[in-house]
Motif scaffolding. Structure first.
Motif, short mmCIF file in Angstrom:
data_model
loop_
_atom_site.label_atom_id
_atom_site.label_comp_id
_atom_site.label_asym_id
_atom_site.label_seq_id
_atom_site.Cartn_x
_atom_site.Cartn_y
_atom_site.Cartn_z
N GLY A 88 37.43 32.34 38.96
CA GLY A 88 38.22 33.32 38.21
C GLY A 88 38.38 34.61 38.97
N TYR A 89 38.65 35.67 38.21
CA TYR A 89 38.94 36.98 38.80
C TYR A 89 37.98 38.02 38.27
CZ TYR A 89 43.35 34.79 39.99
OH TYR A 89 44.29 33.93 40.48
N GLN A 90 37.48 38.83 39.18
CA GLN A 90 36.71 40.01 38.80
C GLN A 90 37.71 41.06 38.36
OE1 GLN A 90 34.08 41.45 41.82
NE2 GLN A 90 33.66 43.35 40.74
N LEU A 91 37.45 41.71 37.22
CA LEU A 91 38.39 42.69 36.67
C LEU A 91 37.84 44.10 36.78
CD1 LEU A 91 39.36 40.77 33.40
CD2 LEU A 91 40.44 40.64 35.64
N ASP A 92 38.75 45.07 36.92
CA ASP A 92 38.34 46.47 36.91
C ASP A 92 38.32 46.99 35.47
OD1 ASP A 92 41.00 46.86 36.27
OD2 ASP A 92 41.51 47.91 38.12
N ASP A 93 38.14 48.30 35.30
CA ASP A 93 38.06 48.90 33.96
C ASP A 93 39.35 48.75 33.16
OD1 ASP A 93 35.48 49.63 34.49
OD2 ASP A 93 36.01 51.65 35.16
N LYS A 94 40.48 48.64 33.86
CA LYS A 94 41.78 48.48 33.18
C LYS A 94 42.14 47.00 32.99
CE LYS A 94 43.49 52.78 35.07
NZ LYS A 94 44.46 53.41 35.96
N ARG A 95 41.20 46.13 33.30
CA ARG A 95 41.35 44.67 33.21
C ARG A 95 42.40 44.11 34.18
NH1 ARG A 95 39.19 42.40 27.69
NH2 ARG A 95 37.80 44.09 27.24
N ASN A 96 42.53 44.76 35.32
CA ASN A 96 43.36 44.25 36.41
C ASN A 96 42.47 43.45 37.36
OD1 ASN A 96 45.72 45.56 35.50
ND2 ASN A 96 45.01 47.46 36.43
N ALA A 97 42.98 42.34 37.86
CA ALA A 97 42.22 41.53 38.80
C ALA A 97 42.06 42.27 40.13
CB ALA A 97 42.91 40.20 39.01
N VAL A 98 40.82 42.34 40.61
CA VAL A 98 40.56 43.01 41.88
C VAL A 98 39.98 42.07 42.92
CG1 VAL A 98 40.34 45.33 40.91
CG2 VAL A 98 38.33 43.87 41.06
N ALA A 99 39.44 40.91 42.49
CA ALA A 99 38.86 39.96 43.44
C ALA A 99 38.86 38.56 42.84
CB ALA A 99 37.44 40.36 43.82
N ASN A 100 39.15 37.58 43.70
CA ASN A 100 39.09 36.17 43.31
C ASN A 100 37.69 35.68 43.67
OD1 ASN A 100 39.61 33.55 42.70
ND2 ASN A 100 41.12 33.23 44.31
N ARG A 101 36.96 35.10 42.68
CA ARG A 101 35.58 34.74 42.93
C ARG A 101 35.21 33.41 42.30
NH1 ARG A 101 31.54 39.70 42.03
NH2 ARG A 101 30.18 38.02 42.68
N GLU A 102 34.17 32.81 42.84
CA GLU A 102 33.49 31.67 42.24
C GLU A 102 32.06 32.10 42.02
OE1 GLU A 102 36.07 28.14 44.39
OE2 GLU A 102 33.89 28.14 44.59
N ILE A 103 31.57 31.95 40.78
CA ILE A 103 30.24 32.43 40.45
C ILE A 103 29.42 31.32 39.80
CG2 ILE A 103 30.92 34.85 40.29
CD1 ILE A 103 31.07 34.53 37.28
N PHE A 104 28.11 31.42 39.95
CA PHE A 104 27.16 30.45 39.44
C PHE A 104 26.39 31.13 38.31
CE2 PHE A 104 23.08 27.98 40.21
CZ PHE A 104 23.60 26.76 39.79
N VAL A 105 26.59 30.67 37.06
CA VAL A 105 26.03 31.38 35.90
C VAL A 105 25.47 30.43 34.85
CG1 VAL A 105 27.59 33.36 36.14
CG2 VAL A 105 28.26 31.43 34.73
N GLN A 106 24.73 31.00 33.92
CA GLN A 106 24.27 30.29 32.73
C GLN A 106 25.24 30.61 31.59
OE1 GLN A 106 20.32 31.82 32.16
NE2 GLN A 106 19.42 30.16 33.36
N PRO A 107 25.95 29.63 31.06
CA PRO A 107 26.92 29.91 30.00
C PRO A 107 26.28 30.56 28.77
CG PRO A 107 27.20 27.67 30.81
CD PRO A 107 25.97 28.23 31.45
#
Length: 111
Positions: free
Chosen positions: A35-54
């Motif tokens: 997905g995309y990392q979002l800034d404070d205005k909810r604009n995409a600033v980086a495309n990322r793949e992350i490993f998380v616990q749902p």
């Protein structure tokens, strides 16, 4: 994303999920997200793949509200069709416009 989702998120991050990567094998209770990392205005600033616990994820809003233009376009699609100028001209020139009735004979709609 916070430390509840993964220890890598000491600084909280807002993330828009595009896809859950089910083709990657993970530990039980963990998933890969694209997905995309979002800034404070909810604009995409980086495309990322992350490993998380749902279980540690917090959903802010499932989907953004539908824009008004899309709603209006949907309404236009659901409206009855407008008679075009070419069809209206054909009616005025005596051209037969109708459909076949139950017995298969043409019926005139201009009554």
């Amino acid at each position: 994303m916070t430390t509840k989702a993964s220890v890598q998120f000491v600084q909280p991050m807002t993330f828009r999920v595009i896809k859950v990567l089910t083709e990657f094998h993970t530990y039980h209770g963990w998933v890969w997200l694209r997905g995309y990392q979002l800034d404070d205005k909810r604009n995409a600033v980086a495309n990322r793949e992350i490993f998380v616990q749902p279980a540690g994820l917090v959903v802010l809003r499932k989907r953004p509200a539908q824009p008004a233009a899309t709603v209006n376009a949907q309404r236009r699609r659901n409206m009855s069709p407008v008679v075009s100028r070419s069809t209206a001209g054909a009616k005025n020139q005596g051209v037969r416009t109708g459909t076949k009735g139950p017995e298969g004979a043409a019926t005139d709609r201009r009554r």
